[in-house]
Scaffold this active site. Structure first.
Site, PDB file in Angstrom:
ATOM      1  CE  LYS A  84      -3.783   2.059   2.714  1.00 58.66           C
ATOM      2  NZ  LYS A  84      -4.614   1.864   3.927  1.00 58.66           N
ATOM      3  CB  SER A 161      -7.621   3.634   3.377  1.00 58.71           C
ATOM      4  OG  SER A 161      -6.799   3.042   4.376  1.00 58.71           O
ATOM      5  CB  SER A 185      -8.729   1.156   6.107  1.00 60.58           C
ATOM      6  OG  SER A 185      -7.862   1.352   7.195  1.00 60.58           O
TER       7      SER A 185
END
Length: 472
Positions: A84, A161, A185
């Site tokens: 990420k 996220s 997330s």
């Protein structure tokens, strides 16, 4: 390559390393196949901020030589991984979805702890995955990189996220990914994209730099199944002095711990946490079937709520305050570049005082005590991961829902960031539109292995996992 079950991009990390050891295929073959899938995922759902084919192929070639010599660097040597774009990765810009982050002039010479452990173990880095700006919300779109779609329907959100990471794994662009979970997330996008995601106990996976959202944010694995997540946990939980809040190293291995089954486990099933949460009927039915499967595997299941109040206002105080502190150093012209929703919560967060913050901490501590008491009776709490399936992309909340913020439709996830408990999402079915449904397994603090064990039992029994999305 074919679209059948023997496709290299369909294989788990555990299966890949077994294949490397047996000489069935090489890390280079796998990297080439995964890079092809990554490019397709990028074209279809915008899962990546960067795909680094040259680096991945070089790492794969080095891994192939180590496997040829019978000397892999670690348990994920040669396994393609994605990271990420909130986690520092040496040699690659970490842009955090924000136009306020400048790539030029930075050296990008440091790995985050979990990334460093993967590099030491010989992982193949495919690329960086998308995130909302600074990871502030439960869907993945940002001013810098646009909207990330869902592999099951690119017009739908991947959640967030860690939406890019979930979309990458679901699309076959590597079996493992690193995400961060601030209010669900990791679990939200894993649920929406039909993969496994774990929010480990806070401090179990070392983190650096510290999240602007403080001790609400956890680094965690996203994977094809619980066994792969256990494999990844064995790697990324390695100590790192840069995280002063990390937990002491564990004895033993998560991979060994997943095989114990659920016979005799005390499981609490709470359809809505005792709150007035409208759960979609197809979601409720799929979760109920999973609970029945746990009972069939020997768990002692009771339908009961934990008896706690919704802590959303306390969560907002802590979360919005963190956002306000994050952007505080930015000049006004830079703030105009931010996601409008992020600007809104920053303005709200800036209005809180120290006493407001401490009052939220009081709520958090009371919730933690209540859940500690609950888990003195029950080993696991089972809930839906989300009350809905994936909605239209580019929206913070479902159209017509009446919710003001993403926390309005994620009531089952953020409470357990406040309490720092381990929580996993396991895919357990699809709705009438073919969109994935997730069930959440929550354990007491430090009971990460037990959560993984229960999830693995569901996979082993065929009660978890769903067909992958169509190949674009």
């Amino acid at each position: 390559m074919t679209n059948g079950p023997t496709r290299l991009t369909d294989l788990t990390a555990t299966r890949l390393t077994a294949g490397y050891a047996a000489g069935e295929f090489s890390p280079v073959e796998v990297a080439e196949a995964v890079l092809e899938r990554a490019e397709a995922a990028q074209a279809s759902v915008n899962a990546f901020t960067r795909i680094d084919a040259e680096q991945a192929l070089a790492q794969a070639a080095a891994s192939a030589e180590r496997w040829r010599r019978g000397a892999p660097d670690g348990p994920v040597d040669g396994v393609p991984v994605t990271v990420k774009d909130l986690l520092l990765t040496r040699g690659t810009p970490t842009l955090r979805g924000s136009r306020t982050v400048r790539a030029d002039g930075a050296t990008w010479d440091e790995d985050a702890p979990a990334v460093a452990r993967l590099r030491e173990s010989g992982a193949v880095f495919v690329g960086k995955t998308t995130t909302p700006e600074f990871g502030w919300k439960g869907v993945t779109d940002s001013p810098r990189h646009g909207v990330t779609g869902n592999p099951y329907d690119p017009a739908r959100t991947s959640g967030g996220s860690s939406g890019g990471s979930a979309a990458a794994v679901a699309s076959g662009a590597g079996p493992l990914s690193l995400g961060t979970d601030g209010g669900g997330s990791v679990r939200i996008p894993a649920s929406f994209c039909g993969i496994f995601g774990l929010k480990a106990t806070y401090g179990r996976v070392p983190a650096y730099p510290a999240s602007p959202f403080g001790t609400l944010a956890h680094v965690g694995p996203m994977a094809r199944d619980a066994a792969d997540a256990a494999l990844l946990m064995d790697v990324i939980c390695g100590p790192d002095w840069r995280d002063w809040s990390q937990l002491a190293p564990l004895d033993g291995s998560f991979r060994e711990a997943v095989t114990g089954g659920v016979v005799g486990l005390r499981v609490a099933y709470s359809p809505s946490l005792g709150w007035d949460v409208p759960v979609a009927p197809e979601v409720a039915a799929a979760v109920r079937r999973t609970v029945d499967a746990l009972a069939g595997l020997g768990a002692a299941v009771e339908e009961i709520d934990p008896g706690v109040a919704d802590p959303v206002e306390a969560f907002h105080t802590l979360w919005f305050s963190g956002a306000a502190r994050l952007v505080q150093p930015l000049p006004e012209a830079e703030r105009e570049l931010l996601d409008p929703g992020l600007r809104e919560i920053c303005a709200q967060g800036a209005q809180y005082g120290a006493l407001d913050y401490l009052a939220a901490v009081d709520v958090r501590m009371a919730l933690g005590r209540a859940m500690g008491r609950f888990h003195s009776v029950y080993d696991l709490l089972v809930t839906p991961t989300e009350p809905i399936t994936a909605f239209a992309g580019g929206l913070e909340v479902p159209a017509g829902s009446g919710h003001a913020r993403w926390t309005g439709w994620t009531p089952f996830t953020y409470p357990f960031n406040l309490t720092q408990q381990p929580a996993a999402t396991v895919p357990c079915g699809v709705d009438g539109d073919g969109l994935p449904i997730g069930v959440q397994l929550v354990g007491a603090r430090h009971a990460d292995a037990l959560v993984l064990r229960a999830a693995h039992a569901l996979y082993e029994a065929g009660a978890a996992g769903i067909p992958g999305p169509p190949v674009p």
